[in-house]
Structure formats: structure tokens, C-alpha cells
Design an enzyme around this catalytic site. Structure first.
Site, PDB file in Angstrom:
ATOM      1  N   GLU A   1      -9.619   1.354  -3.604  1.00  7.89           N
ATOM      2  CA  GLU A   1      -9.126   2.379  -2.654  1.00  7.89           C
ATOM      3  C   GLU A   1      -8.214   1.763  -1.598  1.00  7.89           C
ATOM      4  OE1 GLU A   1      -9.154   5.282  -3.231  1.00  7.89           O
ATOM      5  OE2 GLU A   1     -10.742   5.357  -4.721  1.00  7.89           O
TER       6      GLU A   1
HETATM    7  C1  LIG Z   1     -14.289  -2.021 -10.524  1.00  8.90           C
HETATM    8  C2  LIG Z   1     -12.937  -1.481 -10.192  1.00  8.90           C
HETATM    9  C3  LIG Z   1     -12.757  -0.102 -10.168  1.00  8.90           C
HETATM   10  C4  LIG Z   1     -11.490   0.422  -9.914  1.00  8.90           C
HETATM   11  N1  LIG Z   1     -11.284   1.769  -9.976  1.00  8.90           N
HETATM   12  C5  LIG Z   1     -10.005   2.245  -9.945  1.00  8.90           C
HETATM   13  C6  LIG Z   1      -9.730   3.601 -10.242  1.00  8.90           C
HETATM   14  O1  LIG Z   1     -10.629   4.406 -10.507  1.00  8.90           O
HETATM   15  N2  LIG Z   1      -8.437   4.005 -10.235  1.00  8.90           N
HETATM   16  C7  LIG Z   1      -7.405   3.163  -9.960  1.00  8.90           C
HETATM   17  O2  LIG Z   1      -6.260   3.584  -9.987  1.00  8.90           O
HETATM   18  N3  LIG Z   1      -7.636   1.862  -9.652  1.00  8.90           N
HETATM   19  C8  LIG Z   1      -8.909   1.382  -9.654  1.00  8.90           C
HETATM   20  N4  LIG Z   1      -9.153   0.070  -9.377  1.00  8.90           N
HETATM   21  C9  LIG Z   1      -8.055  -0.789  -9.008  1.00  8.90           C
HETATM   22  C10 LIG Z   1      -8.056  -1.155  -7.523  1.00  8.90           C
HETATM   23  O3  LIG Z   1      -7.775  -0.038  -6.740  1.00  8.90           O
HETATM   24  C11 LIG Z   1      -7.045  -2.309  -7.341  1.00  8.90           C
HETATM   25  O4  LIG Z   1      -7.638  -3.463  -7.909  1.00  8.90           O
HETATM   26  C12 LIG Z   1      -6.667  -2.518  -5.899  1.00  8.90           C
HETATM   27  O5  LIG Z   1      -5.900  -1.454  -5.416  1.00  8.90           O
HETATM   28  C13 LIG Z   1      -5.865  -3.816  -5.692  1.00  8.90           C
HETATM   29  O6  LIG Z   1      -4.831  -3.944  -6.618  1.00  8.90           O
HETATM   30  P1  LIG Z   1      -4.707  -5.292  -7.460  1.00  8.90           P
HETATM   31  O7  LIG Z   1      -6.025  -5.586  -8.061  1.00  8.90           O
HETATM   32  O8  LIG Z   1      -3.561  -5.177  -8.387  1.00  8.90           O
HETATM   33  O9  LIG Z   1      -4.418  -6.413  -6.396  1.00  8.90           O
HETATM   34  P2  LIG Z   1      -2.989  -6.780  -5.781  1.00  8.90           P
HETATM   35  O10 LIG Z   1      -2.300  -5.571  -5.299  1.00  8.90           O
HETATM   36  O11 LIG Z   1      -2.267  -7.661  -6.718  1.00  8.90           O
HETATM   37  O12 LIG Z   1      -3.424  -7.608  -4.500  1.00  8.90           O
HETATM   38  C14 LIG Z   1      -3.832  -8.979  -4.566  1.00  8.90           C
HETATM   39  C15 LIG Z   1      -4.047  -9.472  -3.127  1.00  8.90           C
HETATM   40  O13 LIG Z   1      -2.794  -9.395  -2.411  1.00  8.90           O
HETATM   41  C16 LIG Z   1      -2.975  -8.635  -1.226  1.00  8.90           C
HETATM   42  N5  LIG Z   1      -1.765  -7.891  -0.927  1.00  8.90           N
HETATM   43  C17 LIG Z   1      -0.955  -7.234  -1.782  1.00  8.90           C
HETATM   44  N6  LIG Z   1       0.057  -6.677  -1.100  1.00  8.90           N
HETATM   45  C18 LIG Z   1      -0.111  -6.953   0.201  1.00  8.90           C
HETATM   46  C19 LIG Z   1       0.589  -6.651   1.407  1.00  8.90           C
HETATM   47  N7  LIG Z   1       1.681  -5.915   1.427  1.00  8.90           N
HETATM   48  N8  LIG Z   1       0.084  -7.119   2.581  1.00  8.90           N
HETATM   49  C20 LIG Z   1      -1.041  -7.845   2.612  1.00  8.90           C
HETATM   50  N9  LIG Z   1      -1.737  -8.175   1.508  1.00  8.90           N
HETATM   51  C21 LIG Z   1      -1.283  -7.728   0.315  1.00  8.90           C
HETATM   52  C22 LIG Z   1      -4.161  -7.722  -1.501  1.00  8.90           C
HETATM   53  O14 LIG Z   1      -4.789  -7.306  -0.291  1.00  8.90           O
HETATM   54  C23 LIG Z   1      -5.050  -8.624  -2.345  1.00  8.90           C
HETATM   55  O15 LIG Z   1      -5.805  -9.460  -1.510  1.00  8.90           O
HETATM   56  C24 LIG Z   1     -10.422  -0.466  -9.612  1.00  8.90           C
HETATM   57  C25 LIG Z   1     -10.631  -1.855  -9.612  1.00  8.90           C
HETATM   58  C26 LIG Z   1     -11.861  -2.353  -9.928  1.00  8.90           C
HETATM   59  C27 LIG Z   1     -12.028  -3.850 -10.000  1.00  8.90           C
END
Ligand SMILES: Cc1cc2nc3c(=O)[nH]c(=O)nc-3n(C[C@H](O)[C@H](O)[C@H](O)COP(=O)(O)OP(=O)(O)OC[C@H]3O[C@@H](n4cnc5c(N)ncnc54)[C@H](O)[C@@H]3O)c2cc1C
Length: 596
Positions: A439
């Protein structure tokens, strides 16, 4: 193994004594929602979550959800519990009567969610995501789509999902590649792969309704080129029954750290039929209706972890005998004293207690504001919307950070036994860990607070909240609260100053606000909780002055409030230094020099 017991007395205290919920509901036109009804709902929520959800938390973790021949099988008891949730009317409680709901205020549903998240967080997502989908469809879909989908979602015969994430598009949803091509009949063909989709496939419901972010062929690049589509697993028949299979399938389930009973799916959309919700390229705004509700829920996941780990740790600390208390033996007849006699164990328990009770007050303040936003008008509605806008990122990030902190203390109080799976304390750490990530990660929440909410309102959202808290301080009449109120006043003044400092941050270079955002959010979280603790302490002092009610309960509130101010709030001292510090050392090291 922690056994969940809904903290009804504390819930009632916050709801009735601090926020006067009955008056709140009646002022919004819910004339039937009186104290008796509220307490009945609370008692029944407690019964359902303690009896149906708590007993399958640990077994659900051990067995996990599985994928067999493209079908998800959840652990024993999970489907049965969802059937009971549907049949007992929990799912429809806060939904509009027009679609078959009971038309009760949304905050009552959130109280149910709190208990459910605490008893068994892995079970909850199908219900909470379905509510998010209902809110988004109600707010943005055509009447035809509402009629086709809302009745079955409201009854929870069908469940909803939220499909944003793709391999290359996480925090940056502007990178979404899934395509939506228009058909002549007004529908769209959706093609792409979504990952990490919670409840993307399940064995709870007869149809799954995916809300999918995708791009139209001529869409501009980035977040302004994303639209939102409703894509059902089975296409509804004219009678709104599940009809032919749509071209969406679950390719795999993720193996993950926690929430093992909740299926996290790779979803393949292979030219699936969908319909647009909201305006072309306006999908992100529509999806935010769902995400804001979900962010409150995720914050409450943090509260649930804090509460459950506290309950487990407290029971254990009363029984586990190790060494003698530093004063004199507490149980001289026993070979050693219970570990609750040791100040360091007390420190951990008090921290869990003060944080979970404070976080509950914060979550409820937003839940009640959501009712006001939904059902009031004019200035009152606007003020509620402003409060929600300010507190949503704080609630999501602060409550989940504190939830993890408290869950860690839960393991620590158990010593080595906390690390052993069968005692159920390490599961709380694993289960809550994701709440800091999904989220919108907590880093993204901090950017939202400092960027959109603080700078975006030129400080107004923050300063209005500070004004309200300062007015509360001026009204204090109780000597026992004097030092807390003085400390709160100082913090409010300081919060205003550091907010002004940040608003004036142009001089500090482009990295400054992004570098201090997490510190600023944490600082704000501690001060908001201080305000709410002062309000709770005031209610307790009033009751003690009247001599009514259980004096032990109200004394405990005052002592816990004092603990919060003396032992937790001082964390702001380091945060304020960090907010004011230059980001030079954060950004100074050339990327090539991180490792040699
Ligand atoms: C168990 C689980 C359930 C999930 N359920 C859903 C779901 O139902 N629907 C859905 O759509 N998604 C879902 N997700 C996905 C989840 O919302 C994402 O994993 C999350 O939004 C982060 O995206 P990412 O994993 O690609 O990390 P990234 O976006 O690659 O981020 C990696 C790191 O970089 C940091 N970062 C990135 N950009 C910035 C910035 N501009 N400033 C500061 N820091 C930054 C982040 O804070 C993080 O620490 C789920 C994930 C899991 C593991």
C-alpha cells in the site's frame, strides 16, 4: 502461543469516552446507531474473531495457501470462516442498502477489521480488499457496472482485488505496461502481467473482480496515462451470475516471509475483457479511493500486531519464572520471580501497551472522520477530508513501524522461546513485516506527508491540526496532567517550527526534504500520539474526579499516559536533530565508493 482476547474495555473507552461515538453517529443521521447497538456489534465482533479466526492463525501459517492445477487452496478453516463472515452479515455491514448492505457507518466495519487483523491477519485481505473495490466502484463506475458488480461484492459472494504492481512497476505505478485496447462494444482487451496480487485467486468466492491499472493505446507516458478497469474472473451473465471464464489466470503463488495463508499471485491477463472505471487516463485518482481505505486498514494491521504481541508477552511474563526482582522477592515461595518483576521486561510491556493503546486512538480518529467525510456536508466534510489527508500517511507508516517494534518486543519477552515457531510470537514479526511495504512503502508515505500534505497545502493541514491540539491544551484543568500538557505544548510549537523550516527548505538543495521525510513522519507520529494520549488522560482524570467507574482502569490510563510522555515521546529529541541536519552525509558518498 498468544490467544487473542478482544480488548473490549479499551475499545469502548476510546470509542465512547474519548470520541463520544454515539453522538458522532447520531449527528450524521444514523439515529439507530446507539450505544446498545455499537456494543452489541463489538461483542459479536469479538466472539467471531476470537472463536473463528484466532484458532486457525497458527495452523494457517504452518500449512499455507497452495496452488494446484491453477486453483488456490487455502488452509483448513479459512474458507469456512469466510463463509461464516458472509452468512453472518459481517461483509455487508457498512455497505449501502441500495446494493444489499446494512447501511451502517464505515467506522463500525473498521472496528471489526481491527479485531480480525489482530486475530488472524492472513485471513483478512479478501474482505478488506473487497470493501476497497466496493468504494472505488461506487465512487467512479457507471450505473450499469455498479448494478452488475456491487450486489455480489457487497454480499461477499464475489471478492475484489487491487492490481497495480508489475515486475518493473512498484512504487512507481507510472511505469505500468499492461495494455487496454478498446473494442467496438465499449469493453477493452486487457493484456499484461501483474505480480504480488493479494487474493488474485482464492477458494472463498464464486467470482473474483480485479481492479486493474492499464494503459490505453494513445496514453501519455507516466502516471497521467493510466486508466482503471474492472476485469472479472468470470464474465457476469445478464442475471449477474458468473458466466464464461475470462482470459485471466493465476500463473504462480509467491513463497514469502509471512502471511503464508494469504495467496499472493502472479496474474496473467491474456486479452481479458474489462470495462473502464472513471475517466480515460484518470485511473490513478480512481484507484486512490481504494488505496486510501486500504492504507487505513494496513495501519490497523500494525496496531493488530502490537496488540497481539502485547497480549502474548503479558501472559508469558506473568508465568515465566527467572531470577529475583531487584528489590525483594515478589514470589518468595517460588524458585524465582515472574519476569514481569524485572524493570527491563516492564519497559518492553509498557512500550507495547502505550503504543498499542495510543495507536488505537489514532486509527479510530481517522475511522470516525471517514464517516464524517462520507455523510456530512460543507465545512464539516472538508475538515474531515483534510484530517484524513494529513493522518493517512502517518497512520499507515507510524502504526506499522510501531507494530513491528512491538512484535519484536514480543519475541524478546519470550527469550529463546520467542524464536521458536510453535510459540507463535515470531509469526507476528513475519506477518506484520509486509505492512511496512505494501500500500505504498513507508518511505513513500513519508514523501506523501512532506510533499503532498505539508508542502502541497503550504502547511495548512499540519497547522490546522496543531491549532486544534493547542486549543485542547489551553482547556486543561487537571494538575495530574500539567506536565504532560506542558510537554505537548512544547512539541506542538516545535512541530510548527520544523514544518516551517521544511517549507523554507529551498535553500537546502533538492535532496533535503526527501532525505528527512521519514524522520519528519516519525516525529509527527509521536506528537500526534502525545496529543491523543493527553486526551485519553484527560478523560481518565475526569472519571477519577467524578469517582465513577473502575478507578484501577482510569489510573492505569494515567500511568500509561505518563509512561508515554516520559519514556517514548523523548524519541523526538533525536528526530528533531535529524530533521534539521543537512543531507550532505546521506548523499555525499559517491555511488562507486559504497563498496571496495
Ligand atoms: C505479500 C505482498 C502482497 C502484495 N499485495 C499487492 C496487491 O494486492 N496489489 C498490488 O498491486 N501490489 C501488491 N503488492 C506489491 C506492493 O504494493 C509493492 O511491493 C510495493 O508497492 C513496493 O513496490 P516494489 O516491491 O516494486 O518496491 P520498489 O518500488 O522497487 O521499492 C524498493 C525500495 O525503494 C524505495 N523507493 C522507491 N522509490 C522511492 C522514492 N521515490 N523515494 C524514496 N524511496 C523510494 C522503496 O521505499 C523501497 O524501499 C504486494 C506485495 C507483497 C510482498
Amino acid at each position: 502461543m498468544p490467544t487473542y482476547k478482544a480488548p473490549l474495555r479499551d475499545i469502548e473507552f476510546v470509542l465512547h469516552e474519548v470520541f463520544d461515538a454515539e453522538k458522532h453517529y447520531q449527528s450524521l443521521g444514523f439515529s439507530d446507531v446507539n450505544r446498545e447497538l455499537i456494543d452489541t456489534i463489538l461483542a459479536e465482533s469479538a466472539k467471531f474473531t476470537e472463536q473463528e479466526l484466532d484458532p486457525i492463525r497458527h495452523s494457517g501459517d504452518e500449512i499455507g495457501a497452495r496452488l494446484t492445477d491453477g486453483k488456490v487452496v487455502t488452509p483448513p478453516g479459512f474458507t469456512e470462516a469466510f463463509n461464516a463472515y458472509r452468512e453472518n452479515g459481517w461483509a455487508a455491514m457498512s455497505c449501502a442498502t441500495e446494493w444489499g448492505g446494512q447501511g451502517l457507518p464505515h467506522s463500525l466495519m473498521i472496528l471489526f477489521h481491527e479485531m480480525a487483523f489482530t486475530a488472524n491477519v492472513a485471513w483478512c485481505a479478501a474482505g478488506t480488499l473487497t470493501h476497497g473495490a466496493i468504494r472505488a466502484i461506487e465512487a467512479h463506475a457507471s450505473d450499469e457496472l455498479k448494478a452488475a458488480y456491487l450486489p455480489k461484492l457487497v454480499s461477499a459472494e464475489w471478492t475484489g482485488t487491487m492490481c497495480l504492481t508489475e515486475p518493473q512497476a512498484g512504487s512507481d505505478v507510472g511505469l505500468v505496461k499492461t495494455r487496454a485496447e478498446p473494442e467496438n462494444d465499449g469493453s477493452y482487451r486487457i493484456t499484461g502481467t501483474k505480480i504480488f496480487i493479494t487474493q488474485g485467486e482464492n477458494d472463498y468466492s464464486t467470482n473474483i473482480i480485479h481492479l486493474v491499472l492499464a494503459r490505453l493505446p494513445d496514453a501519455p507516458k507516466g502516471p497521467k496515462g493510466i486508466s482503471l478497469f474492472i476485469v472479472p474472473k468470470f464474465l457476469p451473465t445478464p442475471k449477474n451470475e458468473p458466466g464464461s471464464r475470462n482470459a485471466v489466470s493465476c500463473g504462480a503463488l509467491e513463497k514469502k516471509m509471512g502471511l503464508k495463508a494469504s495467496p499472493t499471485c502472479v496474474l496473467n491477463f491474456d486479452g481479458a475483457t474489462g470495462w473502464m472505471i472513471g475517466s480515460p487516463n484518470g485511473g490513478l485518482a480512481a484507484m486512490f479511493t481504494m488505496m486510501n481505505a486500504a492504507r487505513l486498514d494496513v495501519g490497523i494491521e500494525g496496531l493488530g500486531a502490537a496488540e497481539l504481541s502485547f497480549q502474548g508477552a503479558l501472559a508469558y511474563a506473568r508465568e515465566r519464572l527467572q531470577m529475583r526482582a531487584p528489590t525483594e522477592p515478589v514470589c518468595p515461595e517460588k524458585p524465582a520471580d515472574p519476569i514481569i518483576a524485572h524493570p527491563d521486561v516492564r519497559r518492553m510491556l509498557m512500550t507495547q501497551k502505550a503504543l498499542s493503546e495510543g495507536c488505537r486512538a489514532l486509527a479510530y480518529s481517522i475511522a470516525l472522520a471517514l464517516d464524517t467525510q462520507d455523510h456530512a456536508s460543507g465545512d464539516v466534510k472538508k475538515q474531515a477530508a483534510d484530517l484524513i489527508a494529513l493522518l493517512t500517511p502517518i497512520n499507515k507508516a507510524f502504526l506499522t513501524d510501531r507494530g513491528l517494534e512491538c512484535a519484536n518486543y514480543g519475541v524478546q519477552v519470550f527469550g529463546g522461546h520467542g524464536y521458536i515457531c510453535e510459540n507463535g510470537m515470531e509469526q507476528i514479526v513475519r506477518d506484520v513485516r509486509i505492512a511496512l511495504i505494501y500500500e505504498g512503502t513507508n518511505g513513500i508515505q513519508a514523501n506523501d506527508l512532506i510533499g503532498r500534505k505539508l508542502a502541497g497545502s503550504r502547511g495548512k493541514l499540519v497547522f490546522d491540526y496543531i491549532d486544534q491540539a493547542e486549543a485542547f491544551c489551553l482547556g486543561n484543568k487537571f494538575e495530574r496532567l500539567a506536565s504532560m500538557v506542558a510537554s505537548l505544548q512544547q512539541h506542538l510549537k516545535e512541530w510548527r517550527q520544523i514544518s516551517e523550516h521544511i517549507l523554507d527548505a529551498g535553500k537546502q538543495g533538492p535532496n533535503y526534504t526527501a532525505a528527512v521525510a521519514v524522520y519528519y513522519l516519525d516525529y509527527a507520529g509521536y506528537v500526534v500520539l502525545a496529543y491523543l494520549w493527553a486526551r485519553m488522560a484527560q478523560v481518565a482524570a475526569e472519571q477519577l474526579a467524578k469517582g465513577t467507574g473502575n478507578t484501577y482502569f482510569y489510573d492505569a490510563k494515567l500511568i500509561t499516559a505518563q509512561f508515554y510522555f516520559e519514556q517514548i515521546l523523548p524519541r523526538t529529541r533525536s528526530l528533531v536533530e535529524l530533521v534539521k541536519a543537512s543531507p550532505a552525509s546521506i548523499m555525499g558518498l559517491p555511488e562507486d565508493c559504497f563498496g571496495f
